[in-house]
Design a protein around this motif. Sequence first.
Motif, short mmCIF file in Angstrom:
data_model
loop_
_atom_site.label_atom_id
_atom_site.label_comp_id
_atom_site.label_asym_id
_atom_site.label_seq_id
_atom_site.Cartn_x
_atom_site.Cartn_y
_atom_site.Cartn_z
N LEU A 3 0.85 -1.18 0.00
CA LEU A 3 0.00 0.00 0.00
C LEU A 3 0.89 1.24 0.00
O LEU A 3 1.86 1.32 0.75
CB LEU A 3 -0.92 -0.01 1.23
CG LEU A 3 -1.86 -1.21 1.33
CD1 LEU A 3 -2.72 -1.10 2.59
CD2 LEU A 3 -2.75 -1.30 0.10
N THR A 4 0.54 2.21 -0.82
CA THR A 4 1.41 3.37 -1.00
C THR A 4 0.86 4.67 -0.41
O THR A 4 1.62 5.60 -0.17
CB THR A 4 1.68 3.61 -2.51
OG1 THR A 4 0.43 3.76 -3.18
CG2 THR A 4 2.42 2.42 -3.11
N ASN A 5 -0.45 4.74 -0.17
CA ASN A 5 -1.00 5.98 0.36
C ASN A 5 -0.61 6.20 1.81
O ASN A 5 -0.60 5.27 2.61
CB ASN A 5 -2.54 5.97 0.26
CG ASN A 5 -3.01 6.45 -1.10
OD1 ASN A 5 -2.22 6.62 -2.01
ND2 ASN A 5 -4.31 6.64 -1.23
N VAL A 6 -0.33 7.45 2.14
CA VAL A 6 -0.03 7.84 3.51
C VAL A 6 -1.09 8.83 3.96
O VAL A 6 -1.38 9.80 3.26
CB VAL A 6 1.38 8.47 3.63
CG1 VAL A 6 1.62 8.96 5.05
CG2 VAL A 6 2.45 7.47 3.22
N TYR A 7 -1.68 8.58 5.12
CA TYR A 7 -2.72 9.45 5.65
C TYR A 7 -2.23 10.08 6.94
O TYR A 7 -2.30 9.46 8.02
CB TYR A 7 -4.00 8.65 5.92
CG TYR A 7 -4.63 8.08 4.68
CD1 TYR A 7 -5.50 8.85 3.90
CD2 TYR A 7 -4.37 6.77 4.27
CE1 TYR A 7 -6.09 8.33 2.75
CE2 TYR A 7 -4.95 6.25 3.12
CZ TYR A 7 -5.80 7.03 2.37
OH TYR A 7 -6.38 6.52 1.23
N PRO A 8 -1.71 11.32 6.87
CA PRO A 8 -1.17 11.96 8.06
C PRO A 8 -2.17 12.06 9.21
O PRO A 8 -1.77 12.06 10.39
CB PRO A 8 -0.77 13.35 7.56
CG PRO A 8 -0.53 13.16 6.09
CD PRO A 8 -1.53 12.14 5.66
N SER A 9 -3.47 12.12 8.90
CA SER A 9 -4.47 12.26 9.96
C SER A 9 -4.57 11.01 10.83
O SER A 9 -5.16 11.06 11.91
CB SER A 9 -5.85 12.56 9.35
OG SER A 9 -6.29 11.51 8.52
N LEU A 10 -4.02 9.88 10.38
CA LEU A 10 -4.09 8.65 11.16
C LEU A 10 -2.94 8.51 12.16
O LEU A 10 -3.02 7.70 13.09
CB LEU A 10 -4.09 7.43 10.23
CG LEU A 10 -5.34 7.26 9.37
CD1 LEU A 10 -5.17 6.06 8.44
CD2 LEU A 10 -6.59 7.09 10.23
N GLU A 11 -1.88 9.27 11.98
CA GLU A 11 -0.73 9.14 12.87
C GLU A 11 -1.12 9.50 14.31
O GLU A 11 -1.70 10.56 14.57
CB GLU A 11 0.41 10.04 12.42
CG GLU A 11 1.67 9.88 13.26
CD GLU A 11 2.86 10.63 12.70
OE1 GLU A 11 3.89 10.71 13.41
OE2 GLU A 11 2.78 11.14 11.56
N GLY A 12 -0.84 8.60 15.22
CA GLY A 12 -1.14 8.83 16.62
C GLY A 12 -2.57 8.54 17.02
O GLY A 12 -2.91 8.57 18.21
#
Length: 256
Positions: A3-12
């Motif tokens: 999987l290549t997408n990164v979702y910054p809102s999921l961090e933490g």
Amino acid sequence: MNLTNVYPSLEGKVVLITGGASGIGANMVEAFCRQKAKVAFIDILDDCAEWLIEHTTATENCTTPRYYHCDLRNIRLLQKTIVEVQAELGPVNVLLNNAADDDRHDFRTVDVDYWDERIAVNLRHHFFASQAVYSDMKEMGGGSIINLGSMSWYATQGGMPGYTSSKAAIEGLTRGLARDMGPDNIRVNTLVPGWVMTKRQLEDRIDDRARKTISEAQCLKQLVVPEDISAMALFLASDDSRMCTSQHFIVDGGWV
């Protein structure tokens, strides 16, 4: 498949996944850990859970999930376990109601006890887990609940009425909870997998006849793999899907 997408809102974010020790659930655990979320997963498969923790711990740029042994048929124990998750990791931002069991059964031999057990395994805990995280999500100003459905009942698949009835009911539960929780900015959606090539499916159910059925039924001729389901789960959990609720999202290769 990576999987290549990164979702910054999921961090933490605190992400709770039921049935996370194997199959689609295990893939989602790893996928959310790769997003640097704080992942908790519930299951009864201790050996599988231990392997998954070791695997994610050894994976670069991946958080380590926390495992909670809990039989989801025991609602009081489930409620207690979610309280433990909240105390140890913090308020739950994302809930993935994934746990289920599609064991086959003949409708002519089903008795009341077995029927009730099928509902307990495949439907009931979805509601009570959602109820248990509601206060957290309301206090935080929103959250995402993702219920795992199934395309089996769309395809009029027989041989497991307790399972298909539960999976059909999940979409009704999703829409009702989406209406009730919407004013608190809590999104509730159903993620509907097709025939996914998990280890169990490949070992127990995928033969030449099954592959022929899949090829004939799917518009896309590639096999659906767990990462395809995780990709949709990441999107629905993230802020990028902020206006998606009360919907079902089918990932089945276009099953006819």
